[in-house]
Design an enzyme around this catalytic site. Sequence first.
Site, short mmCIF file in Angstrom:
data_model
loop_
_atom_site.label_atom_id
_atom_site.label_comp_id
_atom_site.label_asym_id
_atom_site.label_seq_id
_atom_site.Cartn_x
_atom_site.Cartn_y
_atom_site.Cartn_z
CE1 TYR A 127 -3.67 2.38 0.19
CE2 TYR A 127 -3.09 2.83 2.47
CZ TYR A 127 -3.84 3.12 1.35
OH TYR A 127 -4.77 4.13 1.39
CE1 TYR A 170 -2.88 0.26 5.76
CE2 TYR A 170 -0.51 0.61 5.79
CZ TYR A 170 -1.60 -0.20 5.54
OH TYR A 170 -1.39 -1.47 5.07
P1 NAD Z 1 -8.53 -9.40 3.69
O1 NAD Z 1 -9.19 -9.27 5.03
O2 NAD Z 1 -9.30 -10.05 2.61
O3 NAD Z 1 -7.16 -10.18 3.80
C1 NAD Z 1 -6.31 -10.19 4.91
C2 NAD Z 1 -6.18 -11.65 5.33
O4 NAD Z 1 -5.08 -11.82 6.22
C3 NAD Z 1 -7.41 -12.19 6.07
O5 NAD Z 1 -7.92 -13.32 5.39
C4 NAD Z 1 -6.84 -12.60 7.43
O6 NAD Z 1 -7.50 -13.73 7.94
C5 NAD Z 1 -5.40 -12.88 7.07
N1 NAD Z 1 -4.46 -12.89 8.19
C6 NAD Z 1 -4.27 -11.97 9.16
N2 NAD Z 1 -3.30 -12.37 10.00
C7 NAD Z 1 -2.85 -13.57 9.55
C8 NAD Z 1 -1.86 -14.49 9.99
N3 NAD Z 1 -1.14 -14.25 11.09
N4 NAD Z 1 -1.67 -15.63 9.29
C9 NAD Z 1 -2.40 -15.90 8.20
N5 NAD Z 1 -3.36 -15.06 7.71
C10 NAD Z 1 -3.57 -13.91 8.39
O7 NAD Z 1 -8.09 -7.92 3.31
P2 NAD Z 1 -7.30 -7.33 2.05
O8 NAD Z 1 -7.48 -5.86 2.20
O9 NAD Z 1 -7.69 -7.96 0.80
O10 NAD Z 1 -5.79 -7.64 2.39
C11 NAD Z 1 -4.93 -8.40 1.56
C12 NAD Z 1 -3.63 -7.65 1.33
O11 NAD Z 1 -3.90 -6.50 0.53
C13 NAD Z 1 -2.97 -7.15 2.61
O12 NAD Z 1 -1.56 -7.28 2.51
C14 NAD Z 1 -3.33 -5.68 2.59
O13 NAD Z 1 -2.44 -4.88 3.34
C15 NAD Z 1 -3.24 -5.39 1.10
N6 NAD Z 1 -3.85 -4.15 0.64
C16 NAD Z 1 -5.16 -3.87 0.89
C17 NAD Z 1 -5.72 -2.67 0.46
C18 NAD Z 1 -7.18 -2.35 0.72
O14 NAD Z 1 -7.60 -1.20 0.57
N7 NAD Z 1 -7.99 -3.32 1.08
C19 NAD Z 1 -4.93 -1.74 -0.23
C20 NAD Z 1 -3.59 -2.05 -0.49
C21 NAD Z 1 -3.06 -3.24 -0.04
#
Ligand code: NAD
Length: 286
Positions: A172, A182
Amino acid sequence: RGKRAFIAGIADDNGYGWAIAKSLAAAGAEILVGTWVPALNIFETSLRRGKFDESRVLPDGSLMEITKVYPLDAVYDTPEDVPEDVKSNKRYAGSSKWTVKEVAESVKEDFGSIDILVHSLANGPEVSKPLLETSRYGYLAAISASSYSYVSLLQHFAPIMNPGGASISLTYIASERIIPGYGGGMSSAKAALESDTQVLAFEAGRKHGIRVNTISAGPLRSRAAKAIGFIDMMIDYSLENAPLQKELSAEEVGNAAAFLASPLASAITGAVVYVDNGLNAMGVGV
Ligand code: NAD
């Protein structure tokens, strides 16, 4: 033979991991999933009961198949690392072999090898606190779950990845620009993840012939993002200020991941690829 992908960080059908799985499945890949232990039960139950069937539909009308779901907690590398209170926790005691090393061993036992590794997980217990108020515990927990988890995954999976394979994580823009809200060391964790992408691209490229890239994704209303609390504001801000004034769909990130994992991207490694409607390129909002 089709490619085989292991996607860590899927617990529902709203996040980037799910969308990446779909794009990879649409391109013909076999899908293996790593799901956070405390979320495993509800995810598998929902999957079994058909709750995700609508969002499993692929462009050709078929349903995405998930060959196997592995319990995973990417904060622990080996069984010796797991503290007693976690071991005996009801939600953990019901599953086994969920440390990173054990999951890689299970995948090797079950399938022999993979071609694509996706890290789509993050966690920062103090994400809603400003960095200036973040505790050492919160900061290190954010780094452990969101950055080192990737080093560990690649460390354990690279030996079972076929040459020409590819690995992708999600980052991000808060790593390199100020995004108030954040917090909790999550901005630091993403900065580490991006820097590690370069070093790991070198090391895994030389040692295993695999590529390592990260996608800097725009805002998506995922479960994790909703927990941070400012996601609607970020989506509105992007709509207003990005070169492309449309809401970003998870599928667009999924498709970019499928491209990066494919031979079409065979010379791309160590890169931060922006999939954010171009917002990162703006200097001021207009
Ligand atoms: P999401 O909730 O779908 O995914 C996050 C996942 O991480 C969840 O399924 C959760 O159960 C899992 N998780 C947390 N701790 C864990 C652990 N210790 N072991 C295994 N799994 C674990 O949300 P998302 O937003 O799709 O996130 C996915 C990635 O995308 C992350 O790296 C997030 O930082 C990144 N991201 C998200 C956004 C946004 O706006 N949603 C923007 C940029 C980057």
